[in-house]
Write an enzyme that holds these catalytic residues in place. Structure first.
Site, short mmCIF file in Angstrom:
data_model
loop_
_atom_site.label_atom_id
_atom_site.label_comp_id
_atom_site.label_asym_id
_atom_site.label_seq_id
_atom_site.Cartn_x
_atom_site.Cartn_y
_atom_site.Cartn_z
N GLY A 255 0.84 -1.19 0.00
CA GLY A 255 0.00 0.00 0.00
C GLY A 255 0.87 1.24 0.00
N GLN B 157 3.11 9.97 1.29
CA GLN B 157 4.40 9.29 1.44
C GLN B 157 5.39 9.62 0.33
OE1 GLN B 157 2.42 5.23 2.17
NE2 GLN B 157 4.34 5.10 3.29
N CYS C 170 5.73 -0.34 7.29
CA CYS C 170 5.38 0.83 6.48
C CYS C 170 6.62 1.23 5.68
CB CYS C 170 4.97 1.97 7.40
SG CYS C 170 4.55 3.49 6.54
N LEU C 171 6.43 1.57 4.41
CA LEU C 171 7.57 1.97 3.57
C LEU C 171 8.23 3.24 4.12
CD1 LEU C 171 6.24 1.31 -0.05
CD2 LEU C 171 7.61 -0.17 1.43
N HIS D 284 -4.59 1.49 7.54
CA HIS D 284 -3.20 1.97 7.61
C HIS D 284 -2.99 3.12 6.61
CE1 HIS D 284 1.32 1.16 7.89
NE2 HIS D 284 1.21 1.97 6.84
N GLU D 285 -3.48 2.93 5.38
CA GLU D 285 -3.25 3.95 4.34
C GLU D 285 -4.07 5.21 4.59
OE1 GLU D 285 -0.73 3.62 2.56
OE2 GLU D 285 -0.46 1.51 3.07
N HIS E 246 -2.43 7.58 6.87
CA HIS E 246 -1.41 8.45 6.25
C HIS E 246 -2.02 9.77 5.76
CE1 HIS E 246 2.28 6.15 6.20
NE2 HIS E 246 1.68 5.09 5.70
NI NI Z 1 2.48 3.18 5.68
#
Ligand code: NI
Length: 179
Positions: free
Chosen positions: A46, A51, A97-98, A139-140, A143
């Site tokens: 995701g 991000q 998470c990236l 989660h997304e 963000h």
């Molecule tokens: Ni994330």
């Protein structure tokens, strides 16, 4: 296709509220395609526009299930202006998470959600999700409000991880200065 640099904690831009998408044009479609490309490059499931430093309420998700033969099944989902309007149950699962690379921690979230979003053509869609997909969406969407999965941890655990990340970044800088 182009890929973007993924911002890494504690970058301030990860903490901003993203803005609503109001124009549904080819540029938006290109951005979503590039976000998938960026996500696959980093082996994520995701990615939210903040991000990559773009303040838009835009999320791409691909849970990438495997079938019995081990083939990867892609299931691309683009959520524009997503709003979770109902939550049910509770589930604890490990998340990464990236933007917080190489840290994985248990996070408790709703096990089922209802989400209203727009597709890339601006059509309004309502969806019920559970399991891994429900976790990914929560989660997304976090963000888009400037929240990271770290925010769901106990303050002790969070501070421990934050310290480690800060130390790692200092070490990396130190190494670079001595090259
Ligand atoms: Ni994330």
């Amino acid at each position: 296709m182009a890929t973007y640099e993924v911002l890494v904690f504690p970058d301030d831009r990860l903490r901003k509220h993203a803005k609503d998408v109001t124009v549904f044009d080819d540029e938006l479609k290109q951005l979503a395609a590039d976000m998938f490309e960026t996500m696959y490059q980093h082996e994520g499931v995701g990615l939210a526009a903040p991000q990559i430093g773009i303040s838009k309420r835009l999320v791409v998700i691909d849970p990438q299930r495997q079938d019995e033969q081990g083939n990867v099944i892609h299931d691309q989902l683009v959520l524009v202006n997503p709003e979770i309007f109902a939550k049910q149950g509770e589930e604890t699962a490990q998340e990464g998470c990236l933007s917080v690379p190489s840290y994985y921690e248990n996070v408790t979230r709703a096990s089922e959600i209802d989400v209203r979003y727009q597709d890339l053509d601006g059509r309004v869609i309502e969806m019920h999700a559970d399991g891994f997909l429900a976790i990914c969406i929560q989660h997304e969407v976090d963000h888009l409000f400037g929240h990271l999965f770290l925010d769901h941890l106990s303050s002790m655990k969070r501070q421990r991880i934050e310290k480690k990340i800060a130390q790692k970044q200092r070490d990396a800088k130190h190494q670079q200065n001595h090259k």
